[in-house]
Design a protein around this motif. Sequence first.
Motif, short mmCIF file in Angstrom:
data_model
loop_
_atom_site.label_atom_id
_atom_site.label_comp_id
_atom_site.label_asym_id
_atom_site.label_seq_id
_atom_site.Cartn_x
_atom_site.Cartn_y
_atom_site.Cartn_z
N GLY A 171 3.98 -12.52 -3.04
CA GLY A 171 3.07 -11.71 -3.86
C GLY A 171 2.95 -12.20 -5.29
O GLY A 171 1.91 -12.03 -5.93
N PHE A 172 4.01 -12.85 -5.79
CA PHE A 172 3.99 -13.31 -7.18
C PHE A 172 3.01 -14.47 -7.38
O PHE A 172 2.61 -14.75 -8.50
N ASN A 221 0.09 -14.55 -5.85
CA ASN A 221 -1.25 -14.03 -5.55
C ASN A 221 -2.05 -13.94 -6.84
O ASN A 221 -1.57 -13.45 -7.86
N SER A 222 -3.29 -14.40 -6.80
CA SER A 222 -4.13 -14.40 -8.01
C SER A 222 -4.38 -12.99 -8.53
O SER A 222 -4.63 -12.79 -9.73
N ALA A 223 -4.29 -12.00 -7.65
CA ALA A 223 -4.50 -10.62 -8.08
C ALA A 223 -3.44 -10.18 -9.09
O ALA A 223 -3.71 -9.39 -10.00
N VAL A 224 -2.21 -10.69 -8.95
CA VAL A 224 -1.14 -10.36 -9.89
C VAL A 224 -1.48 -10.91 -11.27
O VAL A 224 -1.25 -10.25 -12.30
N GLY A 278 -6.11 -8.38 -2.85
CA GLY A 278 -5.15 -9.43 -2.51
C GLY A 278 -4.90 -9.49 -1.01
O GLY A 278 -4.86 -10.57 -0.41
N PHE A 279 -4.73 -8.32 -0.39
CA PHE A 279 -4.53 -8.26 1.06
C PHE A 279 -5.77 -8.75 1.81
O PHE A 279 -5.68 -9.47 2.80
N ALA A 325 3.49 -7.11 -7.86
CA ALA A 325 3.73 -8.32 -7.07
C ALA A 325 4.58 -8.01 -5.84
O ALA A 325 4.30 -8.50 -4.74
N VAL A 326 5.61 -7.18 -6.01
CA VAL A 326 6.47 -6.84 -4.88
C VAL A 326 5.70 -5.98 -3.87
O VAL A 326 5.89 -6.12 -2.65
N GLY A 327 4.82 -5.12 -4.35
CA GLY A 327 3.99 -4.33 -3.45
C GLY A 327 3.11 -5.20 -2.58
O GLY A 327 2.97 -4.97 -1.36
N ILE A 328 2.50 -6.22 -3.18
CA ILE A 328 1.68 -7.17 -2.41
C ILE A 328 2.56 -7.93 -1.41
O ILE A 328 2.18 -8.14 -0.26
N SER A 329 3.76 -8.32 -1.86
CA SER A 329 4.68 -9.03 -0.97
C SER A 329 5.05 -8.17 0.24
O SER A 329 5.04 -8.65 1.37
N LEU A 330 5.39 -6.91 -0.02
CA LEU A 330 5.78 -6.01 1.07
C LEU A 330 4.62 -5.84 2.06
O LEU A 330 4.82 -5.86 3.28
N GLY A 331 3.42 -5.67 1.53
CA GLY A 331 2.26 -5.55 2.41
C GLY A 331 2.03 -6.81 3.23
O GLY A 331 1.70 -6.75 4.42
#
Length: 498
Positions: A106-107, A109-112, A224-225, A352-358
């Motif tokens: 997630g870190f 990801n361009s969204a972060v 991001g997802f 970033a961690v939320g995107i990673s978890l997803g």
Amino acid sequence: MSTLSTDTKPQKKVLPIKGISLLLAFLALLGILMLPTPEGLPVAGHRTLAILAFAVVLWVSEAVSYPVSAVLITVLTTLLLGFGPSLEDPEKLMGTKDALTLVLSGFSNSAVILVAGALFLAAAMQSTKLDRRIALTILSKVGSRTKSILMGAILVGVALSFFVPSTTARVGAIVPIILGMVAAFGLQKDSRLAALLMIASAQAASIWNIGIKTAAAQNMVALGFMEKAFGVHITWGQWFLYAAPWSIIMSIVLYYVMLKVIPPEIESIPNGGTMVKKQLKDLGPLTQPELRLMIISITLLFLWSTEGIVHSMDTTTSTLLAVAVMLTPKIGVFSWKEAEGDIPWGTIILFAVGISLGSVLLKTKAADWMASTMFDGIGLATMSIVGIIAVLSIFNILIHLGFASATSLAAAFIPIVIALSQGLGEHTETAIGIVLIQQFVVSFGFLLPVNAPQNMLAYGTGAFTVKDFLKAGIPLTIIGYLLILLFSATYWQWIGLL
């Protein structure tokens, strides 16, 4: 002695609750891990579901701060997946190195990066007080009638949502102005006029989190997802075309609902306009940093809105360009040292961690399993598109009651919606539409003060009660939901979103 006893009593009440909530989170984790792995679900997926349960309990109970929860989730995911079977070869362990790479995806990801850039822009607005100048300028034009002041407060929320990509910062800009107005009018802080204006400001911020792509961090979670799952990029202009009409209608609804449920005690405020103009005058003339930030913000808005039409620069890149200019000596508005203290770095980590978890939920097939388990029993596959959206939206609104962060809700729910939409066998365009509409509903923080940080900021002023907020929130939620269904049956189909 009395001071000491007063200070320790709240701690004795608060600490056990936090401790119990943290214990419940670990019990939820262990409870799911001890269950047999469901058929068709990889061991990594089973363990990811346990981590999701742990995360949801933390987020709902706020047992620890959101940044701390992000660290705990990262460590647990790395260990549980690292010492479990590999997704590619179940006979081998994944290894903590590969698991950590997956967890930290997630870190990158361009969204972060976009969220980080947006927080710099919000900090610049607060540092230069340009957001306050914009708010006062709008309020100085509306006159002294309370209905006009309400309209002005809503318009401030609309205007700031274009330029301040932080909901809390937008509400934070207008809260002191409202409190100052109420005090100058000789009314109490808990007067009906104060409640009317404060609740309207918070609700307007939530409404325009939906209307504008860059208005809220949770929007970036979904994008991001979606970019990973569908390989699609939704521009600022496309998002505005899809969502702004809904937000415009809801802003009008907000005006009439607020006047109906919390009618002000007076129809007009003597010298109200004069008082606002005095506050604006007290700010002094436009400063050089404000002027430069205004030019940067207008240019950035132009770049956002013309992406894919006039140029090919994506939203993240144009935002980073604006941040670079803001930090450049002589032509910028503040230094790094001035900026770093105003940036909520924990929000970036949580995001970033939320995107990673997803992403882990999708990669380990946990999201697919949850989608089929949760929704197959009610026959979603046999429903029309509008029926699917109706069911998902109700579910989305109900689970939001337990979340104080739309970002964490998006991280937990949107991957499940992606898996569901793909599993229904819909065309990619329709699947994208279903996911995007559910992201709109993620921002439905209308019901309770605890459903969104901006609500809590307004609630902290003491201007209104939870009952007051509910009186406005219930009709807004119902009308907003019905409007989602109406748009799903008409407008969004006409323009090709569904």
